[in-house]
Design a protein around this motif. Sequence first.
Motif, short mmCIF file in Angstrom:
data_model
loop_
_atom_site.label_atom_id
_atom_site.label_comp_id
_atom_site.label_asym_id
_atom_site.label_seq_id
_atom_site.Cartn_x
_atom_site.Cartn_y
_atom_site.Cartn_z
N GLU A 15 0.39 -1.23 -0.21
CA GLU A 15 0.25 0.19 0.05
C GLU A 15 0.80 0.88 0.10
O GLU A 15 0.84 2.59 -0.19
CB GLU A 15 -1.19 0.02 1.50
CG GLU A 15 -2.08 -1.02 1.11
CD GLU A 15 -1.70 -2.17 1.85
OE1 GLU A 15 -2.63 -3.12 2.28
OE2 GLU A 15 -0.26 -2.33 1.88
N GLU A 16 1.80 1.40 0.81
CA GLU A 16 2.85 2.34 0.95
C GLU A 16 2.69 2.65 -0.79
O GLU A 16 3.62 3.14 -0.70
CB GLU A 16 3.80 2.04 2.09
CG GLU A 16 4.63 3.12 2.08
CD GLU A 16 5.98 3.45 2.86
OE1 GLU A 16 6.68 3.71 3.35
OE2 GLU A 16 5.35 2.28 3.87
N SER A 19 1.07 4.36 -3.06
CA SER A 19 1.54 5.63 -2.61
C SER A 19 1.52 6.62 -3.06
O SER A 19 1.80 7.53 -3.59
CB SER A 19 0.54 6.16 -1.42
OG SER A 19 0.93 6.99 -0.82
N SER A 22 2.49 6.22 -6.76
CA SER A 22 1.24 7.95 -6.96
C SER A 22 1.90 8.89 -7.07
O SER A 22 1.31 11.02 -8.27
CB SER A 22 -0.18 7.88 -6.28
OG SER A 22 -0.91 8.52 -6.88
N GLU A 23 2.27 9.58 -6.46
CA GLU A 23 2.57 11.01 -5.46
C GLU A 23 3.35 11.36 -6.30
O GLU A 23 3.96 12.13 -6.64
CB GLU A 23 2.82 11.45 -4.08
CG GLU A 23 3.66 12.17 -3.59
CD GLU A 23 4.01 11.55 -2.07
OE1 GLU A 23 4.99 13.03 -1.77
OE2 GLU A 23 3.48 11.32 -1.36
N ASN A 140 -4.91 0.41 -6.92
CA ASN A 140 -5.32 1.44 -5.72
C ASN A 140 -6.46 1.03 -5.54
O ASN A 140 -6.90 1.04 -4.78
CB ASN A 140 -5.14 2.31 -6.78
CG ASN A 140 -3.85 2.64 -7.15
OD1 ASN A 140 -3.43 2.81 -6.41
ND2 ASN A 140 -3.76 3.90 -8.16
#
Length: 279
Positions: A15-16, A19, A22-23, A140
């Motif tokens: 999950e990290e 993330s 995506s960032e 996601n």
Amino acid sequence: MISYDFEYYRPETYEEALSVFSEKHKEGKNPLYYNGGTETVTYARKKLVNTGALIDIKSIPECTAFSEDGDKIVYGSALDLNYIIEKSSFKLMGDVSRKIADHTVRNKLSLGGNICGRLFYREAILPIMLAEGTAIIATNEGIIRVPVLKFFDKKVNLKNGELLLQIEIDKKHASFSHYNERKEKQSEIDYPLFHLAAMKTDQNIRFAFSGICAYPFRSLELEAVLNDKEKSFEDRASYVIENLPSNARNDMFASGDFRKYLLKNSIVNALKKLEGGLK
């Protein structure tokens, strides 16, 4: 050395990782997931890859998992090929992996890196195609399971930011008879002129190929012909050579015609071993 600056991340969960990807994508940093780094570092040094963010997945438990519990074999995408060779009971997986590069490189070269990298050979996917494995992918929207023959169809079918976590196969395939042959121009650690892997299941003989075309493949249409016992081994092999899914590769290592000549002989040898008889 790599001649440009980049950010380095080592997330501990998928999950990290998603993330961060995506960032950094929104920031225009062209993020890349990073396994062993054999290919990423080489291309970055040559300035063929330019990234502002590397996301190392080796601390994600799912990516480093290995299990042969129950009726499944699970390979984490960050496992190096030597680990798989040493630990897995799936002998064809080990035999195919052992022919990729040399021992030192295989200490770094990961399963996911070989399958999802830029080099088109992707030889480690051959036994997975034959075993009709499943790709386990982090998205996601959550974890999805995709048949490998759908996950890879001429190219890796991953959307931007998705992460291959694991490959799963049914353990029964570890016991099937198999054939594995790789031809190089000179040294065993050269890129292959072709790589043929075959497996005899309860129903038929399955074949997967790398190096002969611009992508690895397993063709159910060609397999139907290869399993037609009304035809001679020679005729079956000839049909495959004449009906490849794309042109045989011509490059500095060999012509397409030479590749096809060698591959035809290997197909016949595979049929002789796995089907038997004197056809």
